[in-house]
Design a protein around this motif. Structure first.
Motif, short mmCIF file in Angstrom:
data_model
loop_
_atom_site.label_atom_id
_atom_site.label_comp_id
_atom_site.label_asym_id
_atom_site.label_seq_id
_atom_site.Cartn_x
_atom_site.Cartn_y
_atom_site.Cartn_z
N PHE A 132 35.64 18.54 38.79
CA PHE A 132 36.54 19.69 38.79
C PHE A 132 37.97 19.16 38.73
O PHE A 132 38.39 18.44 39.64
CB PHE A 132 36.40 20.49 40.10
CG PHE A 132 35.26 21.44 40.13
CD1 PHE A 132 35.45 22.79 39.87
CD2 PHE A 132 33.98 21.00 40.44
CE1 PHE A 132 34.38 23.68 39.92
CE2 PHE A 132 32.92 21.88 40.49
CZ PHE A 132 33.11 23.22 40.22
N PRO A 133 38.75 19.50 37.68
CA PRO A 133 40.15 19.07 37.64
C PRO A 133 40.93 19.64 38.82
O PRO A 133 41.87 19.02 39.30
CB PRO A 133 40.67 19.64 36.32
CG PRO A 133 39.46 19.95 35.51
CD PRO A 133 38.35 20.22 36.48
N TYR A 134 40.52 20.84 39.29
CA TYR A 134 41.19 21.44 40.45
C TYR A 134 40.16 22.27 41.22
O TYR A 134 39.45 23.08 40.64
CB TYR A 134 42.35 22.34 40.04
CG TYR A 134 43.04 22.96 41.24
CD1 TYR A 134 44.05 22.27 41.91
CD2 TYR A 134 42.64 24.19 41.74
CE1 TYR A 134 44.67 22.82 43.02
CE2 TYR A 134 43.26 24.74 42.87
CZ TYR A 134 44.27 24.05 43.50
OH TYR A 134 44.87 24.58 44.61
N LEU A 135 40.10 22.04 42.52
CA LEU A 135 39.26 22.82 43.42
C LEU A 135 39.96 22.84 44.77
O LEU A 135 40.54 21.83 45.19
CB LEU A 135 37.88 22.16 43.55
CG LEU A 135 36.77 22.99 44.17
CD1 LEU A 135 36.40 24.17 43.26
CD2 LEU A 135 35.53 22.13 44.41
N ARG A 136 39.94 24.00 45.45
CA ARG A 136 40.59 24.11 46.76
C ARG A 136 39.59 24.67 47.77
O ARG A 136 38.93 25.66 47.51
CB ARG A 136 41.81 25.01 46.70
CG ARG A 136 42.52 25.14 48.07
CD ARG A 136 43.77 25.98 48.02
NE ARG A 136 43.43 27.37 47.75
CZ ARG A 136 44.07 28.16 46.90
NH1 ARG A 136 45.10 27.71 46.21
NH2 ARG A 136 43.70 29.40 46.73
N LEU A 137 39.53 24.01 48.94
CA LEU A 137 38.77 24.50 50.08
C LEU A 137 39.76 24.90 51.14
O LEU A 137 40.71 24.14 51.43
CB LEU A 137 37.85 23.41 50.64
CG LEU A 137 36.47 23.27 50.01
CD1 LEU A 137 36.57 22.89 48.56
CD2 LEU A 137 35.65 22.25 50.78
N LEU A 189 41.69 17.17 42.49
CA LEU A 189 40.57 16.73 41.67
C LEU A 189 39.36 16.45 42.55
O LEU A 189 39.48 15.77 43.58
CB LEU A 189 40.97 15.44 40.92
CG LEU A 189 39.86 14.73 40.16
CD1 LEU A 189 39.55 15.50 38.88
CD2 LEU A 189 40.26 13.31 39.84
N TRP A 190 38.22 16.97 42.18
CA TRP A 190 36.96 16.72 42.91
C TRP A 190 35.99 16.06 41.94
O TRP A 190 35.70 16.59 40.88
CB TRP A 190 36.38 18.01 43.46
CG TRP A 190 37.15 18.54 44.62
CD1 TRP A 190 38.42 19.03 44.60
CD2 TRP A 190 36.72 18.62 45.97
NE1 TRP A 190 38.81 19.40 45.86
CE2 TRP A 190 37.79 19.17 46.72
CE3 TRP A 190 35.56 18.29 46.63
CZ2 TRP A 190 37.70 19.40 48.08
CZ3 TRP A 190 35.47 18.52 47.99
CH2 TRP A 190 36.54 19.06 48.70
N THR A 191 35.51 14.87 42.29
CA THR A 191 34.59 14.13 41.44
C THR A 191 33.15 14.52 41.74
O THR A 191 32.86 15.17 42.75
CB THR A 191 34.77 12.61 41.64
OG1 THR A 191 34.48 12.29 43.00
CG2 THR A 191 36.18 12.16 41.30
N VAL A 192 32.25 14.12 40.85
CA VAL A 192 30.83 14.39 41.00
C VAL A 192 30.32 13.71 42.27
O VAL A 192 30.70 12.59 42.59
CB VAL A 192 30.06 13.86 39.77
CG1 VAL A 192 28.56 13.96 39.97
CG2 VAL A 192 30.50 14.60 38.51
N GLY A 193 29.48 14.43 43.02
CA GLY A 193 28.87 13.84 44.20
C GLY A 193 28.57 14.86 45.27
O GLY A 193 28.74 16.07 45.08
#
Length: 142
Positions: free
Chosen positions: A72-77, A113-117
Motif C-alpha cells: 500500500f503506497p499509503y495506509l493509515r491506522l 507506506l505499508w509493505t506486504v506481510g
C-alpha cells in the motif's frame, strides 16, 4: 453420595475460563488488498490487558492481525478510545509504539507506506485501563 472433587472442578473451570477470555484466544485476521472493500474499515475491541509493555498495558494476544497482500503506497491506522490509548504494531518492517498526543487529537495513528506481510496490532492503555476502542483503517490521506 459424594461426587469426586475433580467432577465438580472441571466444569467450573471451563465456565470461568469462557467468561474471562471469550474473544481473546485468537486475534481477528483482516486481509487487506489495495482498493479496500469499504473505506474506512472499522474494527472494534477492548483496549489494554494484563501484560505490561513499553507501550502501556496490552493483551497477551494481538487485538487484531492484518495480512497485507500487496504493498500500500499509503495506509493509515487510527485508534479512538477513552483512557490513554496506545497503538503497538509489530510487522515485517519493525516494531512501532504510537502514543496519543495533541497533534493527532489524542488518537494514536500510524500512516505511510505499508509493505506486504503480517502485522500484529495491539491496542493498549498507558494507565492500565480497559476501554472499548475503534480501529479505523483507511487509504484516504485526508
Amino acid at each position: 453420595m459424594q461426587l469426586p472433587t475433580r467432577t465438580l472442578i472441571a466444569p467450573l473451570f471451563a465456565v470461568l475460563l469462557s467468561a474471562i477470555a471469550p474473544h481473546r484466544l485468537h486475534a481477528e485476521v483482516v486481509q487487506l488488498q489495495p482498493q479496500l472493500s469499504s473505506d474506512p474499515i472499522q474494527l472494534q475491541g477492548t483496549s489494554g490487558g494484563v501484560q505490561k509493555s513499553d507501550c502501556g498495558s496490552i493483551s497477551e494476544q494481538p487485538s487484531q492481525t492484518l495480512e497485507v497482500g500487496q504493498q500500500f503506497p499509503y495506509l493509515r491506522l487510527r485508534v479512538e478510545s477513552a483512557g490513554e490509548p496506545t497503538l503497538l504494531i509489530e510487522g515485517p518492517t519493525g516494531r512501532f509504539c504510537i502514543l496519543a498526543d495533541s497533534t493527532v487529537g489524542e488518537k494514536p495513528e500510524m500512516s505511510g507506506l505499508w509493505t506486504v506481510g503480517t502485522y500484529q496490532i495491539y491496542i493498549g492503555d498507558l494507565a492500565g485501563g480497559q476501554h472499548s476502542y475503534t480501529l479505523s483503517i483507511t487509504q484516504n490521506p485526508n
